[in-house]
Write an enzyme that holds these catalytic residues in place. Structure first.
Site, PDB file in Angstrom:
ATOM      1  N   CYS A 119      -2.352  15.857  32.674  1.00  0.00           N
ATOM      2  CA  CYS A 119      -1.817  16.477  31.459  1.00  0.00           C
ATOM      3  C   CYS A 119      -2.581  15.966  30.244  1.00  0.00           C
ATOM      4  O   CYS A 119      -2.931  14.796  30.158  1.00  0.00           O
ATOM      5  CB  CYS A 119      -0.311  16.234  31.326  1.00  0.00           C
ATOM      6  SG  CYS A 119       0.140  14.718  30.473  1.00  0.00           S
ATOM      7  N   GLU A 120      -2.835  16.895  29.331  1.00  0.00           N
ATOM      8  CA  GLU A 120      -3.655  16.520  28.187  1.00  0.00           C
ATOM      9  C   GLU A 120      -2.860  15.765  27.130  1.00  0.00           C
ATOM     10  O   GLU A 120      -3.434  15.235  26.194  1.00  0.00           O
ATOM     11  CB  GLU A 120      -4.325  17.760  27.574  1.00  0.00           C
ATOM     12  CG  GLU A 120      -3.385  18.740  26.933  1.00  0.00           C
ATOM     13  CD  GLU A 120      -4.124  19.968  26.413  1.00  0.00           C
ATOM     14  OE1 GLU A 120      -5.253  20.206  26.843  1.00  0.00           O
ATOM     15  OE2 GLU A 120      -3.547  20.664  25.554  1.00  0.00           O
ATOM     16  N   HIS A 121      -1.558  15.709  27.287  1.00  0.00           N
ATOM     17  CA  HIS A 121      -0.755  15.010  26.277  1.00  0.00           C
ATOM     18  C   HIS A 121      -0.642  13.517  26.554  1.00  0.00           C
ATOM     19  O   HIS A 121      -0.562  12.721  25.628  1.00  0.00           O
ATOM     20  CB  HIS A 121       0.640  15.633  26.199  1.00  0.00           C
ATOM     21  CG  HIS A 121       0.607  17.078  25.811  1.00  0.00           C
ATOM     22  ND1 HIS A 121       1.363  18.049  26.416  1.00  0.00           N
ATOM     23  CD2 HIS A 121      -0.148  17.713  24.889  1.00  0.00           C
ATOM     24  CE1 HIS A 121       1.094  19.216  25.877  1.00  0.00           C
ATOM     25  NE2 HIS A 121       0.173  19.042  24.951  1.00  0.00           N
ATOM     26  N   HIS A 122      -0.621  13.152  27.837  1.00  0.00           N
ATOM     27  CA  HIS A 122      -0.459  11.738  28.184  1.00  0.00           C
ATOM     28  C   HIS A 122      -1.579  11.225  29.079  1.00  0.00           C
ATOM     29  O   HIS A 122      -1.612  10.042  29.401  1.00  0.00           O
ATOM     30  CB  HIS A 122       0.876  11.525  28.901  1.00  0.00           C
ATOM     31  CG  HIS A 122       2.062  12.030  28.132  1.00  0.00           C
ATOM     32  ND1 HIS A 122       2.549  13.310  28.265  1.00  0.00           N
ATOM     33  CD2 HIS A 122       2.828  11.421  27.200  1.00  0.00           C
ATOM     34  CE1 HIS A 122       3.582  13.465  27.454  1.00  0.00           C
ATOM     35  NE2 HIS A 122       3.772  12.340  26.795  1.00  0.00           N
ATOM     36  N   GLN A 167      -0.110  22.893  32.289  1.00  0.00           N
ATOM     37  CA  GLN A 167       0.084  23.722  33.481  1.00  0.00           C
ATOM     38  C   GLN A 167       0.001  25.216  33.158  1.00  0.00           C
ATOM     39  O   GLN A 167      -0.561  26.002  33.931  1.00  0.00           O
ATOM     40  CB  GLN A 167       1.453  23.380  34.089  1.00  0.00           C
ATOM     41  CG  GLN A 167       1.703  24.047  35.430  1.00  0.00           C
ATOM     42  CD  GLN A 167       3.076  23.685  35.981  1.00  0.00           C
ATOM     43  OE1 GLN A 167       3.590  22.609  35.691  1.00  0.00           O
ATOM     44  NE2 GLN A 167       3.664  24.575  36.744  1.00  0.00           N
ATOM     45  N   HIS A 215       5.269  16.510  37.171  1.00  0.00           N
ATOM     46  CA  HIS A 215       4.514  15.846  36.106  1.00  0.00           C
ATOM     47  C   HIS A 215       4.883  14.371  36.023  1.00  0.00           C
ATOM     48  O   HIS A 215       6.036  14.032  35.784  1.00  0.00           O
ATOM     49  CB  HIS A 215       4.796  16.520  34.763  1.00  0.00           C
ATOM     50  CG  HIS A 215       4.239  17.894  34.668  1.00  0.00           C
ATOM     51  ND1 HIS A 215       3.188  18.209  33.835  1.00  0.00           N
ATOM     52  CD2 HIS A 215       4.569  19.036  35.311  1.00  0.00           C
ATOM     53  CE1 HIS A 215       2.906  19.499  33.967  1.00  0.00           C
ATOM     54  NE2 HIS A 215       3.731  20.027  34.846  1.00  0.00           N
ATOM     55  N   CYS A 235       4.174  12.395  33.706  1.00  0.00           N
ATOM     56  CA  CYS A 235       4.595  11.988  32.358  1.00  0.00           C
ATOM     57  C   CYS A 235       6.094  12.191  32.180  1.00  0.00           C
ATOM     58  O   CYS A 235       6.720  11.532  31.361  1.00  0.00           O
ATOM     59  CB  CYS A 235       3.788  12.712  31.274  1.00  0.00           C
ATOM     60  SG  CYS A 235       3.941  14.495  31.282  1.00  0.00           S
TER      61      CYS A 235
HETATM   62 ZN   LIG Z   1       2.302  14.906  29.707  1.00  0.00          ZN
END
Ligand SMILES: [Zn+2]
Length: 197
Positions: A88-91, A129, A157, A159
């Site tokens: 995931c690009e956020h975490h 996703q 996920h 995260c």
């Molecule tokens: Zn994430």
């Protein structure tokens, strides 16, 4: 440039070493990057990150390499349960699961073994996703010009699981429906019932 075009562009990577940056992170975490167990960790992380994001540098044309065939076939082709691992690009934490792909052929099919390779190209990037699902669908649409494409991704996920944001076993489902899969409920239902079998 639209998303579809951008997805197909092969990126040139800057030759920037990641290992020293990882060393800095370890240090910032209060760890001692010099201790035995961590000595080679920065290099391992660098290597792992390059692999996990190797989709950026893969050429779709090369991966598919002549495996698109002209045949008189206009039925649904479906490949279920393609395993994928992404980040995931956020975490920058993993998410993983299965992708189901279907397309309604218009006299062009792709070698079935190529679909998992295509999934890898879009999974091995920093992703969300929803976008991964869409990119896979658009890529197939562009390559085969079928009457329609349906892609469903089911994922877990880290995260959410590791940080306790959600219950550990709750999955996330995304879908991208193009052409006939968007317009015809019958086509979409056929796909969904085949996936659920
Ligand atoms: Zn994430």
């Amino acid at each position: 440039m639209n998303n579809r075009k951008r997805a197909a562009v092969v990126k040139e990577l800057p030759a920037k070493p990641i290992a020293p940056l990882v060393s800095g992170i370890l240090d910032a975490l209060g760890e001692n990057p010099e201790r035995e167990g961590l000595l080679r960790t920065p290099e391992r992380v660098e290597k792992a990150l390059h692999f996990l994001t190797s989709g950026y540098t893969q050429d779709i044309g090369k991966v598919v390499n002549g495996a698109v065939f002209n045949v008189k076939y206009d039925e649904m082709v479906i490949v279920k349960d393609i395993e994928f691992f992404s980040m995931c690009e956020h975490h920058m934490l993993p998410f993983y699961g299965k992708v189901h792909i279907a397309y309604l052929a218009r006299n062009k099919v792709i070698g079935l073994s190529k679909l998992p390779r295509l999934v890898d190209i879009f999974a091995r990037r920093l992703q969300i996703q929803e976008r991964m699902t869409q990119q896979i669908a658009e890529c197939i649409q562009e390559m085969l010009d079928p009457l329609g494409v349906g892609v469903i991704a089911e994922a877990q996920h880290f995260c959410m699981m590791m940080r306790g944001v959600e219950k550990q076993h709750s999955g996330t489902v995304t879908s991208a429906m193009l052409g006939a899969f968007r317009e015809s409920k019958e086509t979409r239902d056929e796909f969904l019932s085949l996936v659920r079998k």
